[in-house]
Design a protein around this motif. Sequence first.
Motif, PDB file in Angstrom:
ATOM      1  N   VAL A  83       0.866  -1.188   0.000  1.00 20.26           N
ATOM      2  CA  VAL A  83       0.000   0.000   0.000  1.00 20.26           C
ATOM      3  C   VAL A  83       0.894   1.226   0.000  1.00 20.26           C
ATOM      4  CG1 VAL A  83      -1.811   1.262   1.231  1.00 20.26           C
ATOM      5  CG2 VAL A  83      -1.765  -1.248   1.292  1.00 20.26           C
ATOM      6  N   ASP A 117      -0.422  -2.337  -4.757  1.00 21.39           N
ATOM      7  CA  ASP A 117      -1.743  -2.960  -4.884  1.00 21.39           C
ATOM      8  C   ASP A 117      -2.861  -1.955  -4.629  1.00 21.39           C
ATOM      9  OD1 ASP A 117      -0.913  -5.835  -5.202  1.00 21.39           O
ATOM     10  OD2 ASP A 117       0.044  -5.384  -3.277  1.00 21.39           O
ATOM     11  N   ARG A 118      -2.601  -0.980  -3.766  1.00 18.98           N
ATOM     12  CA  ARG A 118      -3.586   0.061  -3.480  1.00 18.98           C
ATOM     13  C   ARG A 118      -2.852   1.357  -3.168  1.00 18.98           C
ATOM     14  NH1 ARG A 118      -8.777  -1.048  -2.053  1.00 18.98           N
ATOM     15  NH2 ARG A 118      -8.301  -2.949  -3.205  1.00 18.98           N
ATOM     16  N   ARG A 139      -7.655   1.362  -8.060  1.00 15.35           N
ATOM     17  CA  ARG A 139      -6.568   1.150  -7.098  1.00 15.35           C
ATOM     18  C   ARG A 139      -6.448   2.285  -6.091  1.00 15.35           C
ATOM     19  NH1 ARG A 139      -1.141   0.506  -8.475  1.00 15.35           N
ATOM     20  NH2 ARG A 139      -1.271   1.366 -10.564  1.00 15.35           N
ATOM     21  N   THR A 141      -7.845   4.555  -2.921  1.00 16.98           N
ATOM     22  CA  THR A 141      -8.719   4.577  -1.748  1.00 16.98           C
ATOM     23  C   THR A 141      -8.530   5.908  -1.026  1.00 16.98           C
ATOM     24  OG1 THR A 141      -8.635   2.184  -1.417  1.00 16.98           O
ATOM     25  CG2 THR A 141      -9.194   3.523   0.506  1.00 16.98           C
ATOM     26  N   LEU A 315      -9.057  -2.486   4.480  1.00 20.82           N
ATOM     27  CA  LEU A 315      -8.179  -2.439   3.308  1.00 20.82           C
ATOM     28  C   LEU A 315      -7.121  -3.537   3.392  1.00 20.82           C
ATOM     29  CD1 LEU A 315      -6.927  -1.167   0.785  1.00 20.82           C
ATOM     30  CD2 LEU A 315      -5.790   0.495   2.286  1.00 20.82           C
ATOM     31  N   LEU A 319      -6.579  -7.043   0.948  1.00 14.44           N
ATOM     32  CA  LEU A 319      -5.363  -7.324   0.194  1.00 14.44           C
ATOM     33  C   LEU A 319      -4.711  -8.636   0.622  1.00 14.44           C
ATOM     34  CD1 LEU A 319      -3.738  -3.767   0.072  1.00 14.44           C
ATOM     35  CD2 LEU A 319      -5.080  -4.908  -1.691  1.00 14.44           C
TER      36      LEU A 319
END
Length: 327
Positions: A83, A117-118, A139, A141, A315, A319
């Motif tokens: 992240v 990934d985010r 992707r 947030t 979150l 993942l």
Amino acid sequence: MRVALVHSFGGLTGSGARDADEAVLDQAVALGGAGHDVRLVAAGLGRDPLSALRAFAPDVVHVHQLAPGSGRAWAAEWTGPLVVTLPEPGPARARWLPFPRGPRGGARTDPLLRRADRVVVLSDLGRETYERAGLPPERITVLPHHVPAAERSPGGDVWVCAGRLAAGENIFDLVRRWPAGRRLDVFGTGPLEQACRAAAPASVRFLGAVGRPALRRALPGHRGLVLPGRWRAGTVPRLYPEALAAGLPVLAFEGSAAPRTVRADGTGTVTGWDAPLAAALDAADRIFPALREHCRGVHAKRYGEAAWAERVERLYDELTATAPPAP
């Protein structure tokens, strides 16, 4: 869950560097309080975090701000959930933000953003900006930083403003327009301090620079927070949720992201630099006392520690549910 927070502690520059460091430390405390095993991993020039990450073997790596020029190629070698939190897209950072047309080639070539990934952004404005910059919307947030709760107070009749007394912060413009007889406390120092003191009426007190814990303790006893800054076109300062935690409504000046947030949250009023300031203060005097409880509620829902921990846990869980084992 084992969580590694990667950040350039002490390696950032600019007026928001200390805030960025403190935000990461606050998040480490929040995650630890929620029962997670948290490790702070320093990164920056000459500091590759990969060996420390492999030794800790976290379930999630969460990268916060890295100093310009920090190595990022290590991200391609990390196979576990990753992240990345991006800073608010203000003009002061424009020279190194990861825009596709920027000097580093942006999101398409940055190894950290390409691998993430985010990507966490701090506001809806940040989401819009980074989507336009080329980051895939799926992707991204939105997850604002949290700030601690503050003691309750009925408030008073003194307004408060805090920031660096320098060009761009607009505190000089504020105090020279401030109506005589209206009380205002100003926290901060800077190169324009003497000019601010000379221009301000006697009802303005200059209280110098204080640490964030001391500032947070001082906020609840005031009428409201004044946000005059207009150069940070893309940012809402951390002082905003700190004020809400203290039950302080906000008087924001047009020209930054703050008015949009204040209107959306219903946490105060907005004025312009061409409007009579005395009239704006009179209107705020009438409605701000009734907004204090609402401001505390907005803090608890959007910026409180428990709310932040719950959202970031969701979150992380999402993942890790389908992730391969960390190397």
